[in-house]
Motif scaffolding. Structure first.
Motif, PDB file in Angstrom:
ATOM      1  N   PHE A   1      -3.966   1.640  -6.007  1.00  0.00           N
ATOM      2  CA  PHE A   1      -4.704   1.377  -4.769  1.00  0.00           C
ATOM      3  C   PHE A   1      -6.055   2.096  -4.744  1.00  0.00           C
ATOM      4  N   LYS A   2      -6.089   3.371  -5.096  1.00  0.00           N
ATOM      5  CA  LYS A   2      -7.341   4.127  -5.028  1.00  0.00           C
ATOM      6  C   LYS A   2      -8.412   3.533  -5.941  1.00  0.00           C
ATOM      7  N   GLU A   3      -7.995   3.012  -7.092  1.00  0.00           N
ATOM      8  CA  GLU A   3      -8.968   2.382  -7.993  1.00  0.00           C
ATOM      9  C   GLU A   3      -9.473   1.063  -7.421  1.00  0.00           C
ATOM     10  N   LEU A   4      -8.590   0.336  -6.739  1.00  0.00           N
ATOM     11  CA  LEU A   4      -9.023  -0.909  -6.107  1.00  0.00           C
ATOM     12  C   LEU A   4     -10.037  -0.637  -4.998  1.00  0.00           C
TER      13      LEU A   4
ATOM     14  N   LEU B   1      -5.470  -1.436   2.410  1.00  0.00           N
ATOM     15  CA  LEU B   1      -5.307  -2.500   1.421  1.00  0.00           C
ATOM     16  C   LEU B   1      -5.796  -3.828   1.986  1.00  0.00           C
ATOM     17  N   GLU B   2      -5.662  -4.019   3.278  1.00  0.00           N
ATOM     18  CA  GLU B   2      -6.190  -5.244   3.889  1.00  0.00           C
ATOM     19  C   GLU B   2      -7.700  -5.327   3.707  1.00  0.00           C
ATOM     20  N   ASP B   3      -8.393  -4.201   3.871  1.00  0.00           N
ATOM     21  CA  ASP B   3      -9.841  -4.180   3.647  1.00  0.00           C
ATOM     22  C   ASP B   3     -10.177  -4.522   2.200  1.00  0.00           C
ATOM     23  N   VAL B   4      -9.441  -3.905   1.290  1.00  0.00           N
ATOM     24  CA  VAL B   4      -9.655  -4.132  -0.137  1.00  0.00           C
ATOM     25  C   VAL B   4      -9.391  -5.585  -0.494  1.00  0.00           C
ATOM     26  N   TYR B   5      -8.296  -6.108   0.046  1.00  0.00           N
ATOM     27  CA  TYR B   5      -7.901  -7.481  -0.254  1.00  0.00           C
ATOM     28  C   TYR B   5      -8.976  -8.484   0.177  1.00  0.00           C
ATOM     29  N   LYS B   6      -9.554  -8.247   1.340  1.00  0.00           N
ATOM     30  CA  LYS B   6     -10.580  -9.158   1.854  1.00  0.00           C
ATOM     31  C   LYS B   6     -11.774  -9.216   0.897  1.00  0.00           C
ATOM     32  N   VAL B   7     -12.112  -8.091   0.286  1.00  0.00           N
ATOM     33  CA  VAL B   7     -13.251  -8.037  -0.617  1.00  0.00           C
ATOM     34  C   VAL B   7     -12.897  -8.683  -1.965  1.00  0.00           C
ATOM     35  N   LEU B   8     -11.761  -8.288  -2.537  1.00  0.00           N
ATOM     36  CA  LEU B   8     -11.433  -8.725  -3.893  1.00  0.00           C
ATOM     37  C   LEU B   8     -10.950 -10.184  -3.978  1.00  0.00           C
ATOM     38  N   SER B   9     -10.479 -10.718  -2.859  1.00  0.00           N
ATOM     39  CA  SER B   9     -10.000 -12.093  -2.873  1.00  0.00           C
ATOM     40  C   SER B   9     -11.051 -13.069  -2.366  1.00  0.00           C
ATOM     41  N   ALA B  10     -12.222 -12.566  -2.024  1.00  0.00           N
ATOM     42  CA  ALA B  10     -13.272 -13.442  -1.475  1.00  0.00           C
ATOM     43  C   ALA B  10     -13.808 -14.389  -2.549  1.00  0.00           C
TER      44      ALA B  10
ATOM     45  N   GLU C   1       0.824  -1.207   0.000  1.00  0.00           N
ATOM     46  CA  GLU C   1       0.000   0.000   0.000  1.00  0.00           C
ATOM     47  C   GLU C   1       0.860   1.260   0.000  1.00  0.00           C
ATOM     48  N   GLU C   2       1.983   1.205   0.708  1.00  0.00           N
ATOM     49  CA  GLU C   2       2.830   2.382   0.867  1.00  0.00           C
ATOM     50  C   GLU C   2       3.631   2.720  -0.376  1.00  0.00           C
ATOM     51  N   ILE C   3       4.208   1.721  -1.051  1.00  0.00           N
ATOM     52  CA  ILE C   3       5.174   2.040  -2.104  1.00  0.00           C
ATOM     53  C   ILE C   3       4.737   1.665  -3.512  1.00  0.00           C
ATOM     54  N   ALA C   4       3.699   0.837  -3.662  1.00  0.00           N
ATOM     55  CA  ALA C   4       3.349   0.370  -5.008  1.00  0.00           C
ATOM     56  C   ALA C   4       2.537   1.408  -5.774  1.00  0.00           C
ATOM     57  N   THR C   5       2.852   1.573  -7.040  1.00  0.00           N
ATOM     58  CA  THR C   5       2.046   2.408  -7.917  1.00  0.00           C
ATOM     59  C   THR C   5       0.857   1.618  -8.481  1.00  0.00           C
ATOM     60  N   THR C   6       1.033   0.292  -8.599  1.00  0.00           N
ATOM     61  CA  THR C   6      -0.025  -0.604  -9.061  1.00  0.00           C
ATOM     62  C   THR C   6      -0.002  -1.856  -8.202  1.00  0.00           C
ATOM     63  N   ILE C   7      -1.178  -2.388  -7.908  1.00  0.00           N
ATOM     64  CA  ILE C   7      -1.281  -3.591  -7.083  1.00  0.00           C
ATOM     65  C   ILE C   7      -2.089  -4.633  -7.836  1.00  0.00           C
ATOM     66  N   GLY C   8      -1.551  -5.844  -7.914  1.00  0.00           N
ATOM     67  CA  GLY C   8      -2.258  -6.953  -8.531  1.00  0.00           C
ATOM     68  C   GLY C   8      -2.639  -7.979  -7.487  1.00  0.00           C
TER      69      GLY C   8
ATOM     70  N   ALA D   1     -13.767  -2.166  -4.888  1.00  0.00           N
ATOM     71  CA  ALA D   1     -14.254  -2.919  -3.734  1.00  0.00           C
ATOM     72  C   ALA D   1     -15.442  -2.238  -3.057  1.00  0.00           C
ATOM     73  N   LYS D   2     -15.775  -1.024  -3.536  1.00  0.00           N
ATOM     74  CA  LYS D   2     -16.902  -0.246  -2.999  1.00  0.00           C
ATOM     75  C   LYS D   2     -16.725   0.049  -1.507  1.00  0.00           C
ATOM     76  N   LEU D   3     -15.514   0.510  -1.189  1.00  0.00           N
ATOM     77  CA  LEU D   3     -15.184   0.855   0.180  1.00  0.00           C
ATOM     78  C   LEU D   3     -14.974   2.354   0.310  1.00  0.00           C
ATOM     79  N   GLY D   4     -14.936   2.841   1.529  1.00  0.00           N
ATOM     80  CA  GLY D   4     -14.786   4.263   1.774  1.00  0.00           C
ATOM     81  C   GLY D   4     -13.349   4.727   1.728  1.00  0.00           C
ATOM     82  N   PRO D   5     -13.123   6.043   1.863  1.00  0.00           N
ATOM     83  CA  PRO D   5     -11.783   6.622   1.732  1.00  0.00           C
ATOM     84  C   PRO D   5     -10.803   6.195   2.825  1.00  0.00           C
ATOM     85  N   ARG D   6     -11.304   5.663   3.930  1.00  0.00           N
ATOM     86  CA  ARG D   6     -10.426   5.219   5.014  1.00  0.00           C
ATOM     87  C   ARG D   6     -10.027   3.749   4.896  1.00  0.00           C
TER      88      ARG D   6
END
Length: 240
Positions: free
Chosen positions: A216-219, A231-240, A196-203, A223-228
């Motif tokens: 990250f912001k697009e992910l 990446l752990e929150d995003v990951y839980k949604v997209l990897s489900a 989350e800190e250093i990547a420009t793109t996350i797969g 994932a339909k999550l809020g601004p706070r």
């Protein structure tokens, strides 16, 4: 700089990587995240030329890894998840050995070793043997060896495992500096805050499939999550 086209890697009846495509431009840091067995290390090793792809293409600086592995490897620095070095070799000997493999002459190796040892404040222990180094110091020398020949692409498998907090910060900063100098970085990690800190793109990899790939912001939006959201929150949604 690095282009992966429909990469598939099969071991017997097991498909470890399934038709993955991605591209990294100069100045980019691409982080691959996913659970154990999702294909992260297999992808890194295949791109590094340590494994042969079952199908698909890997291009580094426009050169096909399978067709001209020597030419592509000259442009690559590889940091494995587990540093593996002959125990009776010193840190300094290891750096010179790696430099010689990449065709660096002795004067260039001496200059670069002097330049990079201070990155992790390793001056003074470089003449010690690997068998006497801590896990963290072995990892530091592995990072320096990957940077020694000034590659164009850096492949990193679990970048900060075994590093103390200060050294982990140094490593992250060096990866960012490498990208700022025009290099491309592909890192596989379980440490989501680092991605989350250093990547420009996350797969996001799941069972060998690349199920999401974006900044990250697009992910977060996907994932339909809020601004706070983290990446752990995003990951839980997209990897489900």
């Amino acid at each position: 700089m690095l282009e992966v086209k429909n990469l598939t890697k099969q071991f017997g009846g097991t498909l470890a990587v399934r038709g993955v495509s991605l591209a990294i431009k100069p100045g980019e840091i691409y982080a691959l995240i996913g659970p154990n067995g999702s294909g992260k290390t297999t992808m890194i090793k295949t791109i590094a030329g340590l494994l042969r792809p079952t199908s698909g293409e890997i291009l580094i600086e426009g050169i096909n890894v399978a067709k001209d592995p020597a030419a592509t490897k000259r442009n690559v620095g590889y940091i494995p998840d587990e540093p593996s070095v002959w125990p009776s070799m010193t840190g300094e000997e290891f750096l010179h050995f790696v430099g010689a493999l990449f065709g660096m002459d002795e004067a260039s190796r001496i200059r670069r070793v002097r330049e990079i040892l201070p990155l992790f404040r390793l001056e003074g222990i470089e003449k010690g043997y690997f068998e006497d180094y801590s896990r963290g110091n072995k990892q530091k020398f592995s990072i320096l060896a990957a940077l020694l020949h000034e590659p164009k692409v850096l492949l990193v498998d679990e970048p900060i495992v075994g590093l103390d907090p200060t050294s982990a910060e140094i490593a992250k900063k060096e990866f960012q500096n490498f990208a700022k100098r025009g290099g491309g970085v592909l890192l596989a990690t379980h440490t989501l805050p680092v991605a989350e800190e250093i990547a420009t793109t996350i797969g996001v990899l799941k069972e060998g499939h690349l199920v999401a790939s974006a900044p990250f912001k697009e992910l977060v939006l996907r994932a339909k999550l809020g601004p706070r959201a983290t990446l752990e929150d995003v990951y839980k949604v997209l990897s489900a």
